[in-house]
Design a protein around this motif. Structure first.
Motif, PDB file in Angstrom:
ATOM      1  N   ARG A  86       0.546  -1.074   0.052  1.00  0.00           N
ATOM      2  CA  ARG A  86       0.178  -0.094  -0.083  1.00  0.00           C
ATOM      3  C   ARG A  86       1.028   1.577  -0.417  1.00  0.00           C
ATOM      4  O   ARG A  86       1.794   0.971   0.214  1.00  0.00           O
ATOM      5  N   TYR A  87       0.160   2.464  -0.766  1.00  0.00           N
ATOM      6  CA  TYR A  87       1.423   3.677  -1.040  1.00  0.00           C
ATOM      7  C   TYR A  87      -0.067   4.510  -0.680  1.00  0.00           C
ATOM      8  O   TYR A  87      -0.958   3.990  -1.530  1.00  0.00           O
ATOM      9  N   ALA A  88       0.466   5.510  -0.277  1.00  0.00           N
ATOM     10  CA  ALA A  88      -0.464   6.952   0.092  1.00  0.00           C
ATOM     11  C   ALA A  88       0.012   8.145  -0.502  1.00  0.00           C
ATOM     12  O   ALA A  88       1.920   7.894  -0.064  1.00  0.00           O
ATOM     13  N   LEU A  89      -0.256   9.173  -0.771  1.00  0.00           N
ATOM     14  CA  LEU A  89      -0.132  10.218  -1.280  1.00  0.00           C
ATOM     15  C   LEU A  89      -0.663  10.870  -0.727  1.00  0.00           C
ATOM     16  O   LEU A  89      -1.557  11.206  -1.000  1.00  0.00           O
ATOM     17  N   SER A 121      -0.082  -0.862   7.725  1.00  0.00           N
ATOM     18  CA  SER A 121       1.159  -1.006   7.704  1.00  0.00           C
ATOM     19  C   SER A 121       1.524  -0.111   6.378  1.00  0.00           C
ATOM     20  O   SER A 121       1.410  -0.383   4.770  1.00  0.00           O
ATOM     21  N   PRO A 122       1.434   1.617   6.559  1.00  0.00           N
ATOM     22  CA  PRO A 122       1.432   2.597   5.752  1.00  0.00           C
ATOM     23  C   PRO A 122       3.266   2.351   4.778  1.00  0.00           C
ATOM     24  O   PRO A 122       3.895   1.959   6.015  1.00  0.00           O
ATOM     25  N   ARG A 123       3.232   2.867   3.473  1.00  0.00           N
ATOM     26  CA  ARG A 123       4.477   2.603   3.288  1.00  0.00           C
ATOM     27  C   ARG A 123       5.138   3.590   2.883  1.00  0.00           C
ATOM     28  O   ARG A 123       6.291   3.826   2.869  1.00  0.00           O
ATOM     29  N   GLN A 124       4.887   4.482   1.872  1.00  0.00           N
ATOM     30  CA  GLN A 124       4.606   5.912   1.832  1.00  0.00           C
ATOM     31  C   GLN A 124       4.452   6.644   2.085  1.00  0.00           C
ATOM     32  O   GLN A 124       3.276   6.867   1.681  1.00  0.00           O
ATOM     33  N   PHE A 125       4.669   8.122   2.444  1.00  0.00           N
ATOM     34  CA  PHE A 125       3.641   9.490   2.286  1.00  0.00           C
ATOM     35  C   PHE A 125       4.297  10.792   1.447  1.00  0.00           C
ATOM     36  O   PHE A 125       5.627  10.476   2.045  1.00  0.00           O
ATOM     37  N   GLY A 126       3.620  11.083   0.897  1.00  0.00           N
ATOM     38  CA  GLY A 126       4.754  12.708   0.583  1.00  0.00           C
ATOM     39  C   GLY A 126       4.286  13.278   0.033  1.00  0.00           C
ATOM     40  O   GLY A 126       2.969  13.299  -0.004  1.00  0.00           O
ATOM     41  N   ILE A 127       5.125  14.643  -0.080  1.00  0.00           N
ATOM     42  CA  ILE A 127       3.955  16.028  -0.464  1.00  0.00           C
ATOM     43  C   ILE A 127       5.080  16.698  -1.775  1.00  0.00           C
ATOM     44  O   ILE A 127       5.083  16.094  -2.549  1.00  0.00           O
ATOM     45  N   MET A 142       8.123  12.105   2.828  1.00  0.00           N
ATOM     46  CA  MET A 142       7.767  12.011   5.007  1.00  0.00           C
ATOM     47  C   MET A 142       8.774  10.987   4.750  1.00  0.00           C
ATOM     48  O   MET A 142       8.515   9.726   4.398  1.00  0.00           O
ATOM     49  N   THR A 143       9.083  11.058   6.553  1.00  0.00           N
ATOM     50  CA  THR A 143       9.555  10.087   6.812  1.00  0.00           C
ATOM     51  C   THR A 143       9.102   9.850   8.631  1.00  0.00           C
ATOM     52  O   THR A 143       8.443  11.002   9.140  1.00  0.00           O
ATOM     53  N   ASP A 144       9.482   8.673   8.745  1.00  0.00           N
ATOM     54  CA  ASP A 144       9.067   8.846  10.270  1.00  0.00           C
ATOM     55  C   ASP A 144      10.359   7.678  11.530  1.00  0.00           C
ATOM     56  O   ASP A 144      10.426   6.649  11.923  1.00  0.00           O
ATOM     57  N   GLU A 145      11.166   8.977  11.325  1.00  0.00           N
ATOM     58  CA  GLU A 145      12.148   8.347  11.367  1.00  0.00           C
ATOM     59  C   GLU A 145      11.921   7.652  13.276  1.00  0.00           C
ATOM     60  O   GLU A 145      13.219   7.032  13.542  1.00  0.00           O
ATOM     61  N   ALA A 157       7.964  16.100   7.290  1.00  0.00           N
ATOM     62  CA  ALA A 157       8.702  16.531   6.602  1.00  0.00           C
ATOM     63  C   ALA A 157       8.349  18.565   6.267  1.00  0.00           C
ATOM     64  O   ALA A 157       7.905  18.432   7.046  1.00  0.00           O
ATOM     65  N   THR A 158       9.854  18.844   6.429  1.00  0.00           N
ATOM     66  CA  THR A 158      10.037  19.744   6.620  1.00  0.00           C
ATOM     67  C   THR A 158      10.473  20.768   5.453  1.00  0.00           C
ATOM     68  O   THR A 158      11.355  19.993   4.746  1.00  0.00           O
TER      69      THR A 158
END
Length: 71
Positions: free
Chosen positions: A2-5, A32-38, A53-56, A64-65
């Protein structure tokens, strides 16, 4: 897989000029999210390129900044 944006629409950029903005997505309720982005139309964001975006700290909140240029 799964990918999310996350698509961020920034219509008025002047409020963010010369500032850093931190975007956060709370994904704790998702399985189980895989990715988020802007993406966006105000530099440095672009519609044809995703800023991931990251989940450090692995707490389920992706971040994400973005440092916006001065206008």
């Amino acid at each position: 897989m799964r990918y999310a944006l996350v698509v961020v629409f920034i219509l008025l950029a002047r409020w963010s000029a010369g500032q850093s903005v931190t975007f956060k997505v709370d994904a704790r309720a998702l399985e189980s999210p895989r990715q988020f982005g802007i993406r966006g139309s105000v530099a440095p964001l672009r519609w044809d390129e995703t800023l991931l975006m990251t989940d450090e700290d692995r707490n389920g909140i992706y971040e994400a900044t973005v440092a916006f240029d001065e206008v």
